[in-house]
Design an enzyme around this catalytic site. Sequence first.
Site, PDB file in Angstrom:
ATOM      1  N   SER A  43       0.830  -1.204   0.000  1.00 12.72           N
ATOM      2  CA  SER A  43       0.000   0.000   0.000  1.00 12.72           C
ATOM      3  C   SER A  43       0.875   1.269   0.000  1.00 12.72           C
ATOM      4  O   SER A  43       1.655   1.471  -0.912  1.00 12.72           O
ATOM      5  CB  SER A  43      -0.961  -0.046   1.198  1.00 12.72           C
ATOM      6  OG  SER A  43      -2.054   0.816   1.008  1.00 12.72           O
ATOM      7  N   ASP A 156      -6.026  -3.713  -1.999  1.00  6.34           N
ATOM      8  CA  ASP A 156      -4.905  -3.354  -1.120  1.00  6.34           C
ATOM      9  C   ASP A 156      -4.092  -4.559  -0.645  1.00  6.34           C
ATOM     10  O   ASP A 156      -4.646  -5.550  -0.172  1.00  6.34           O
ATOM     11  CB  ASP A 156      -5.479  -2.627   0.093  1.00  6.34           C
ATOM     12  CG  ASP A 156      -4.448  -1.817   0.841  1.00  6.34           C
ATOM     13  OD1 ASP A 156      -3.414  -2.391   1.205  1.00  6.34           O
ATOM     14  OD2 ASP A 156      -4.682  -0.620   1.058  1.00  6.34           O
TER      15      ASP A 156
END
Length: 259
Positions: A43, A156
């Site tokens: 991320s 993610d």
Amino acid sequence: MNTNSSSVGLALSGGGSKGIAHAGVLQYLKEKDIPLSCISGSSAGAIVGSLYAFGKSPEEILAFFKSIYFFHWKHFTFKKPGIVDSASFKDYFQQIFGTISISELPITTLITATDIVNGTLKVFEPETLVVDAILASTAVPGMISPYSIADNLYSDGGILNHFPVDLLTGRCETIIGVYVSPIQNVAAKDLNSIKSVTYRALELVTAHANFAKFNYCTILIEPKELTNFSTFETNKAKMDLIFEIGYQEAKKTFEKLKR
């Protein structure tokens, strides 16, 4: 422990805007001439790690974060499963990386995402475009729409591996882990709804899995002051402060090691 070894790995956790603290840590490592042979990131950690591996300075990384207003109207979507369209950020990254692949980065870089259909962790192959890997790794569920690569749908990397320090075990003699998602401080009075209790429970489950990985780190840098900042921070002065917090935490951690 030899931090001047040619085999030093850096693991960068997710954390949204708190990931700017990663750049502060990198500023300290740069000043101390600590070379990196491998970076793993999820991320926000994927953004910072890729930019640094590409050759951007920590100050340039901070400037990059400050240059993008996350909640700009052009980022929103009404057609995809998210508030913000992951593809709307593509131009920002293409202006830097163009069409280079992960294998072309000067520092070995490992970027994680989650195959949201199959429910499996994805560590992108070296031939994957850096831009695609970043956009997939940063597609925060519920906020940013999943990102498609070759008909596979990704969200993610933090869903299944928020702190990818385990990817560096066996690769590096020294592993420096930077964890920028400390557990939020709450009081009993704050847990007064189904939503608040559910969110707290999920936070604790995720945190427990990540804390177990701390033992993989030769050196762990964990700026707990980051509990005072939001995941999607837009205030530029606060971004400067997050950068400084990362720098000071790295300095404090290394000075403790010397003592």
